[in-house]
Design a protein around this motif. Structure first.
Motif, mmCIF file in Angstrom:
data_model
loop_
_atom_site.group_PDB
_atom_site.id
_atom_site.type_symbol
_atom_site.label_atom_id
_atom_site.label_comp_id
_atom_site.label_asym_id
_atom_site.label_seq_id
_atom_site.Cartn_x
_atom_site.Cartn_y
_atom_site.Cartn_z
ATOM 1 N N VAL A 1 -2.415 39.362 -20.472
ATOM 2 C CA VAL A 1 -3.529 38.928 -21.326
ATOM 3 C C VAL A 1 -2.976 38.446 -22.661
ATOM 4 N N VAL A 2 -3.261 37.180 -22.977
ATOM 5 C CA VAL A 2 -2.784 36.586 -24.230
ATOM 6 C C VAL A 2 -3.914 36.618 -25.251
ATOM 7 N N LEU A 3 -3.699 37.306 -26.347
ATOM 8 C CA LEU A 3 -4.701 37.335 -27.414
ATOM 9 C C LEU A 3 -4.711 35.989 -28.124
ATOM 10 N N GLY A 4 -5.904 35.507 -28.412
ATOM 11 C CA GLY A 4 -6.058 34.182 -28.995
ATOM 12 C C GLY A 4 -5.586 34.101 -30.437
ATOM 13 N N ALA A 5 -5.258 32.902 -30.856
ATOM 14 C CA ALA A 5 -4.947 32.580 -32.255
ATOM 15 C C ALA A 5 -5.388 31.138 -32.468
ATOM 16 N N ALA A 6 -5.127 30.597 -33.625
ATOM 17 C CA ALA A 6 -5.666 29.285 -33.970
ATOM 18 C C ALA A 6 -5.159 28.181 -33.039
ATOM 19 N N GLN A 7 -6.037 27.195 -32.856
ATOM 20 C CA GLN A 7 -5.661 25.963 -32.158
ATOM 21 C C GLN A 7 -6.221 24.798 -32.970
ATOM 22 N N TYR A 8 -5.566 23.658 -32.842
ATOM 23 C CA TYR A 8 -5.963 22.489 -33.614
ATOM 24 C C TYR A 8 -6.213 21.314 -32.677
ATOM 25 N N ASP A 9 -7.503 21.074 -32.433
ATOM 26 C CA ASP A 9 -7.931 19.994 -31.547
ATOM 27 C C ASP A 9 -7.217 20.053 -30.198
ATOM 28 N N GLY A 10 -7.151 21.254 -29.642
ATOM 29 C CA GLY A 10 -6.587 21.445 -28.307
ATOM 30 C C GLY A 10 -5.119 21.789 -28.274
ATOM 31 N N GLU A 11 -4.455 21.764 -29.435
ATOM 32 C CA GLU A 11 -3.033 22.095 -29.485
ATOM 33 C C GLU A 11 -2.850 23.467 -30.125
ATOM 34 N N PRO A 12 -2.077 24.343 -29.495
ATOM 35 C CA PRO A 12 -1.894 25.693 -30.042
ATOM 36 C C PRO A 12 -1.184 25.674 -31.392
ATOM 37 N N SER A 13 -1.584 26.588 -32.268
ATOM 38 C CA SER A 13 -0.848 26.813 -33.506
ATOM 39 C C SER A 13 0.497 27.443 -33.164
ATOM 40 N N ALA A 14 1.351 27.569 -34.171
ATOM 41 C CA ALA A 14 2.660 28.191 -33.935
ATOM 42 C C ALA A 14 2.508 29.613 -33.410
ATOM 43 N N ALA A 15 1.544 30.356 -33.954
ATOM 44 C CA ALA A 15 1.339 31.729 -33.498
ATOM 45 C C ALA A 15 0.906 31.761 -32.037
ATOM 46 N N LEU A 16 -0.056 30.916 -31.689
ATOM 47 C CA LEU A 16 -0.540 30.897 -30.312
ATOM 48 C C LEU A 16 0.527 30.386 -29.357
ATOM 49 N N GLU A 17 1.270 29.372 -29.760
ATOM 50 C CA GLU A 17 2.321 28.827 -28.900
ATOM 51 C C GLU A 17 3.377 29.884 -28.593
#
Length: 218
Positions: free
Chosen positions: A52-68
């Motif tokens: 299970v991956v906890l969510g973090a910010a995304q920008y217009d469909g692209e993951p933020s550094a944290a989410l990536e």
């Protein structure tokens, strides 16, 4: 003289009580901070039914550094055979076209994870909401054991939330978290406060009160 002495004794007693209270509260926060730090530095991943991956910010469909970073680590666990399913979580911020879960699923598919091995939880606006929703649909599939992937400082709280919503959870944090130095210390401080309050009132109650501690926009 006797009245004055009695008043002095009362003030002295109140001062001692206040000092004792401050010592107890400080000790409680210090112990909690140590537990958060200890959990942040442990990887307890073992074979499970889902990652299970906890969510973090995304920008217009692209993951933020944290989410990536979280997604890359989840993919590594998947490729190592830790679990046959990855659950990406997280809803959308106001004005967003994509949910965090949708951005995460797209990224995983682009990097080689089969779409049939990805599930999306698209409603959660907090760690508690995401894990509670994930627990509900995993129970419908008779799944219960999970490995939680987030940033290291998040490990203690998400483990506690998982236990509260009925998940048998281990943690394996991202090894490429963008948070370091002062930023990491701030996040550890936030987590210490969140855990301290959550243990006292319950993590569901904490979420119901609207006290959110995961504005990860990095």
């Amino acid at each position: 003289m006797g009245v004055r002495s009695r008043g002095q004794r009362e003030r002295f007693g109140a001062g001692r009580l206040l000092l004792l209270l401050l010592v107890v509260v400080s000790a409680y926060f210090a112990v909690t901070a140590a537990q958060v730090w200890w959990a942040a530095n442990r990887d307890t991943a073992q074979s499970a039914e889902a990652i299970v991956v906890l969510g973090a910010a995304q920008y217009d469909g692209e993951p933020s550094a944290a989410l990536e970073g979280r997604l890359d680590h989840a993919r590594e666990l998947f490729e190592e055979g830790v679990a046959p399913l990855i659950v990406v979580t997280g809803g959308r911020q106001e004005g967003d076209r994509f949910t965090e879960a949708a951005a995460g699923a797209r990224y995983l598919e682009r990097t080689g994870v089969p779409g049939t091995s990805i599930e999306r939880e698209t409603t959660g606006a907090s760690s508690y909401a995401s894990l509670a929703a994930t627990a509900r649909f995993l129970r419908e599939e008779d799944f219960g054991s999970v490995v939680l992937v987030s940033d290291p400082f998040h490990n203690y709280r998400i483990s506690a939330i998982a236990a509260e919503v009925g998940l048998d959870a281990q943690t394996s944090a991202s090894t490429t978290s963008p948070f370091s130095g002062a930023s990491e210390l701030r996040q550890m401080g936030r987590e210490t406060v969140a855990v301290s309050i959550g243990r006292a009132v319950g993590y569901r109650r904490l979420d119901d009160l609207g006290l959110r501690f995961e504005q990860l926009r990095t």
